[in-house]
Design an enzyme around this catalytic site. Structure first.
Site, PDB file in Angstrom:
ATOM      1  N   SER A  27      40.448  39.710  39.570  1.00  0.00           N
ATOM      2  CA  SER A  27      39.834  40.041  40.736  1.00  0.00           C
ATOM      3  C   SER A  27      41.090  40.717  41.636  1.00  0.00           C
ATOM      4  O   SER A  27      40.546  41.503  42.515  1.00  0.00           O
ATOM      5  CB  SER A  27      39.566  38.548  41.680  1.00  0.00           C
ATOM      6  OG  SER A  27      40.372  37.794  41.596  1.00  0.00           O
ATOM      7  N   ILE A  28      42.214  40.659  41.721  1.00  0.00           N
ATOM      8  CA  ILE A  28      43.376  41.299  42.353  1.00  0.00           C
ATOM      9  C   ILE A  28      42.834  42.809  42.138  1.00  0.00           C
ATOM     10  O   ILE A  28      42.842  43.587  43.151  1.00  0.00           O
ATOM     11  CB  ILE A  28      44.589  40.993  41.874  1.00  0.00           C
ATOM     12  CG1 ILE A  28      44.872  39.582  42.059  1.00  0.00           C
ATOM     13  CG2 ILE A  28      45.467  41.840  42.603  1.00  0.00           C
ATOM     14  CD1 ILE A  28      44.904  38.927  43.374  1.00  0.00           C
TER      15      ILE A  28
END
Length: 181
Positions: A27-28
């Site tokens: 998700s980063i």
């Protein structure tokens, strides 16, 4: 003067432009690949996107741009990096990079199966498909140039520890053993 691009240890002249940014991981870096997945890791609903261009819900795990976008913009490649699985992905975007990252993914295959995210192996499979599409747009020589001079990003491991290890693997491994396998 030269600088090294770590992913390929390829030397670029100081003023040579990085043609594309290609991202893998979690998700980063995810710019919306989970939007059309049945996954626990979703963010294509408010308040996500409230500070994005036009307040658009993009599936980024942020209310605005993610690191993938910020780096691409800072390098002068493009303002935002599209998700590879975006149904509106344009052929012209392939030559400047796409994102394969999937929120909830990890290096441990069990992590992605817990969250129903795209595992790293699936992201690499998509990358192989991308190379074929890129060749169709810019030719084989052009694709080789784009790939060899691109900046590759990887963000992984957070979910392995936060989701997988802390819930399932802690009974089988100590942290030192788990992080070394």
């Amino acid at each position: 003067m030269y600088r090294i691009v770590a992913s390929r240890k390829r030397q670029l002249r100081e003023n040579e432009k990085v043609p594309a940014l290609i991202a893998f991981g979690d998700s980063i870096l995810d710019t919306g690949n989970n939007n059309n997945l049945i996954s626990l890791a979703k963010c294509n609903f408010p308040p996500y996107g409230k500070d994005f261009i036009g307040g658009k819900l993009t599936g980024r795990f942020s209310d605005g741009k993610v690191l993938t976008d910020l780096l691409a913009e800072g390098l002068g490649i493009k303002e935002t990096v599209p998700a590879y699985l975006d149904p509106n992905l344009q052929s012209k975007d392939l030559a400047t990079g796409v994102c394969f990252a999937s929120g909830g993914s990890g290096l441990d295959p069990l992590t992605s199966s817990i969250t129903s995210a795209i595992p790293i192996s699936g992201q690499l499979k998509n990358f192989k498909e991308y190379i074929g599409k890129l060749k169709g747009v810019v030719g084989e020589e052009g694709a080789n140039k784009v790939i060899s001079k691109s900046l590759f990003l990887l963000s992984a491991g957070n979910n392995d520890l936060g989701i997988n290890y802390s819930v399932l693997r802690v009974k089988k491994y100590d942290i030192s053993t788990y992080t070394s396998i």
